[in-house]
Enzyme design. Structure first.
Site: not given
Ligand SMILES: *Cc1c(COP(=O)(O)O)cnc(C)c1O
Length: 351
Positions: A40, A250
């Site tokens: 994602k 700066y």
């Molecule tokens: C984002 C997400 C993950 C991955 O989590 P990480 O902490 O980045 O490894 C897994 N499961 C769900 C439902 C998520 O929203």
């Protein structure tokens, strides 16, 4: 007439071998469970086009995105049926899109379940909330007729505190165990990156790492297992010779102790290199690298520039590239931002 803009003087180098290594390491730690990949937010900011071919070749069985709008980019590399959409079908339009493209929704509520079943959606995943109180049906809803009517592939839940030593991890695990006996599904999934490090009790049949694929250290157990993936690099845009007692940047925070050669680097806090990593109050330590030579930062970090000492690399010229040492855990500690925020912000800026 449209003209292509010239390449930027900063870039993000992705270490593809490290990305593949991280997936393989997390897969090994997942034991007998299959290992997926959370892709994602454009692969946590590092870019679907950049990361997906490498991840696909490493071998995840499932890919997780948040939004329906993210499916198309990922589906260029993997079968749509291997892509799960975490937000689920929120509208009839989502349902129609899911069926047309073949990606699999994660059902998060009774309404979503009904919406999906009424449209004869078919295979889906189901999220049960075991304590994070984000998305997912509550454990008591598991016996609802709308849920029983689903064709569930993966039954999943999500850990709230896996990156801490919290009793809530065991509590969520116990709640998940109570739920899974009550419904039919093909496989079970609980662990994110940090959850994988909690041990095989948490792995079930499918794990869902995200952060640690891209180099984040979700728990200290992963420190020696996970390699850095994202390497910011910036070009020298000018070199200058300065005299002893000249001041740099700066507020003239750095004073030259001798005649010296310095380089102006095309990287600043607007690019995610935080001002607090400069040599504020004479505290030094930050540096950039040319090959393996340390080039110390001089004075304050500006919005789009910083200045480094070229004493260790006298032959460096305008246009040469420096790499930025970027340990996500250290940067998170120094900035009070999370590794997730640093990674996504960094990726967007530098790409
Ligand atoms: C984002 C997400 C993950 C991955 O989590 P990480 O902490 O980045 O490894 C897994 N499961 C769900 C439902 C998520 O929203």
């Amino acid at each position: 007439m449209s003209v292509e803009p010239p390449p930027a003087s900063l870039r993000l180098r992705i270490d593809h071998a490290a990305l593949a290594h991280n997936w393989q390491s997390l897969d090994r730690l997942s034991g007998a469970a299959r290992t997926g990949a959370a892709v994602k937010a454009d692969c946590y900011g590092l870019g679907v086009d950049e990361c997906l071919p490498t991840l696909r070749d490493a071998g995840p069985s499932s890919f997780f995105v948040a939004h329906w709008s993210e499916v198309e980019a990922v589906a260029r590399y993997v079968p749509a049926g291997d892509i799960a959409v975490l937000h689920g079908p929120m509208t009839a339009q989502d349902v129609a899109y899911a069926k047309a493209i073949g990606a699999v929704p994660v059902i998060n509520s009774i309404q979503q379940a009904r919406r999906w079943t009424e449209a004869r959606g078919g295979r889906c995943h189901l999220m049960v909330d075991t304590g994070i109180n984000r998305l997912g049906i509550s454990p008591t809803q598991i016996s609802d007729d709308a849920i029983k009517a689903l064709d569930i592939d993966v039954l999943m839940s999500h850990l709230a505190c896996a990156d801490e030593d919290s009793q809530r991890n065991a509590r969520q695990l116990a709640t998940f165990r109570e739920v899974i006996g009550q419904i039919e599904c093909k496989s079970l999934s609980l662990a994110n990156s940090a959850g994988i490090a909690l041990g095989e009790n948490y792995a079930f049949e499918l794990t869902r790492p995200g952060l640690s694929l891209y180099g984040g250290i979700a728990r200290s157990e992963l420190k020696d297992v996970i390699r850095q993936v994202a390497y910011p690099e910036a070009a020298i845009i000018q070199t200058r010779d300065i005299k002893a007692d000249d001041k740099v940047g700066y507020n003239g925070e750095f004073t030259a102790y001798a005649d010296m050669r310095v380089g102006v680097v095309s990287l600043g806090y607007a690019d995610g290199f935080l001002r607090s990593w400069g040599n504020v109050d004479g505290r030094s330590g930050s540096h950039l690298l040319h090959d393996d030579r340390h080039l110390t930062l001089l004075g304050k970090v500006s919005m789009d520039m910083m200045v480094v000492d070229l004493t260790n690399a006298p032959e460096v010229r305008e246009g040469d590239w420096l790499s930025v040492p970027y340990s996500l855990p250290d940067a998170a500690q120094q900035s009070a931002l999370s590794q997730y925020e640093l990674l996504t912000v960094l990726g967007q800026r530098l790409r």
